[in-house]
Design a protein around this motif. Structure first.
Motif, short mmCIF file in Angstrom:
data_model
loop_
_atom_site.label_atom_id
_atom_site.label_comp_id
_atom_site.label_asym_id
_atom_site.label_seq_id
_atom_site.Cartn_x
_atom_site.Cartn_y
_atom_site.Cartn_z
N UNK A 104 38.23 32.23 28.98
CA UNK A 104 36.56 32.38 29.06
C UNK A 104 36.20 31.55 30.00
N UNK A 105 36.47 30.17 30.07
CA UNK A 105 35.91 29.46 31.17
C UNK A 105 36.43 29.95 32.53
N UNK A 106 37.49 30.53 32.85
CA UNK A 106 37.80 30.93 34.06
C UNK A 106 36.95 32.08 34.43
N UNK A 107 36.74 33.09 33.48
CA UNK A 107 36.15 34.27 33.63
C UNK A 107 34.56 33.93 34.08
N UNK B 263 34.15 38.63 36.47
CA UNK B 263 34.97 38.24 35.22
C UNK B 263 35.96 39.21 34.66
N UNK B 264 35.87 40.37 34.82
CA UNK B 264 37.01 41.22 34.69
C UNK B 264 38.29 41.04 35.31
N UNK B 265 37.89 40.90 36.78
CA UNK B 265 39.10 40.72 37.58
C UNK B 265 39.97 39.42 37.19
N UNK B 266 39.26 38.52 36.94
CA UNK B 266 39.78 37.05 36.48
C UNK B 266 40.67 37.44 35.40
N UNK B 267 39.89 37.74 34.29
CA UNK B 267 40.73 38.09 33.18
C UNK B 267 41.90 39.00 33.07
N UNK C 113 42.12 33.08 43.22
CA UNK C 113 40.82 33.80 43.51
C UNK C 113 40.80 34.79 44.42
N UNK C 114 41.58 34.82 45.48
CA UNK C 114 41.68 35.67 46.50
C UNK C 114 41.80 37.50 46.02
N UNK C 115 42.48 37.81 45.17
CA UNK C 115 42.59 39.18 44.74
C UNK C 115 41.21 39.38 43.94
N UNK D 200 30.22 33.59 38.02
CA UNK D 200 29.43 32.90 38.69
C UNK D 200 29.46 33.08 40.18
N UNK D 201 30.48 32.75 40.57
CA UNK D 201 31.01 32.71 42.12
C UNK D 201 30.79 34.26 42.62
N UNK D 202 31.06 35.17 41.89
CA UNK D 202 31.00 36.60 42.44
C UNK D 202 29.61 36.92 42.43
N UNK D 203 28.75 36.45 41.61
CA UNK D 203 27.37 36.99 41.70
C UNK D 203 26.65 35.98 42.81
N UNK D 204 26.97 34.61 42.83
CA UNK D 204 26.72 34.17 44.17
C UNK D 204 26.87 34.70 45.42
N UNK D 205 28.19 35.24 45.43
CA UNK D 205 28.67 35.92 46.61
C UNK D 205 27.99 37.22 47.00
N UNK D 206 27.41 38.10 45.81
CA UNK D 206 26.70 38.99 46.02
C UNK D 206 25.12 38.91 46.66
N UNK D 207 24.66 37.81 46.14
CA UNK D 207 23.61 37.34 46.59
C UNK D 207 23.48 36.79 47.90
N UNK D 208 24.39 35.98 48.46
CA UNK D 208 24.79 35.42 49.66
C UNK D 208 24.88 36.62 50.73
#
Length: 132
Positions: A99-102, A78-82, A46-48, A107-115
């Motif tokens: 698809x599940x990992x993307x 999502x694009x970076x994960x894929x 998840x770091x990259x 979700x995690x990147x949107x939450x980080x952007x909001x935080x």
């Protein structure tokens, strides 16, 4: 600094604990050590994704409102994960797992952007080169 901490520290820690909780719910506590290993590997992968999304979010932070920036950060996550899964594990995973990992990355990147948003309403000051 706040944005870097949220994306580069909080996102992999969130991935670790989410993967560990999903492992415990799915299999129980019988093989908790293997679940910790899987969660650790997912957190390292998840770091990259976090670094790419942090760069995109930092670039978008100046001109875009938060709802648009969070959506674009989710797309980048999502694009970076894929892309990372496709590069590291070419055809190992079925498309349902990718698809599940993307979706999780989005979700995690949107939450980080909001935080990491500055909700004070002040415009950030940037250094710009002096024009001649």
């Amino acid at each position: 600094m706040k944005r870097a901490f949220v994306f580069l520290v909080l996102a992999p820690v969130t991935v670790f604990f989410a993967a560990l909780l999903i492992w415990v719910v799915a299999t129980g506590t019988d093989s908790l050590d293997f679940g910790c290993l899987v969660a650790g590997v997912l957190a390292i992968f998840a770091l990259p994704m976090s670094a790419v999304s942090w760069t995109a979010d930092e670039f978008l932070a100046r001109d875009f409102p938060i709802f648009l920036r969070a959506s674009l950060s989710a797309i980048v996550g999502a694009t970076a994960v894929t892309a990372e899964i496709s590069a590291v594990f070419s055809t190992l995973f079925p498309s349902s797992i990718v698809t599940a990992l993307a979706t999780g990355g989005a979700i995690i990147m949107a939450a980080c952007s909001l935080l990491s948003n500055d909700y004070s309403g002040r415009r950030r000051e940037y250094f710009e080169p002096a024009s001649a």
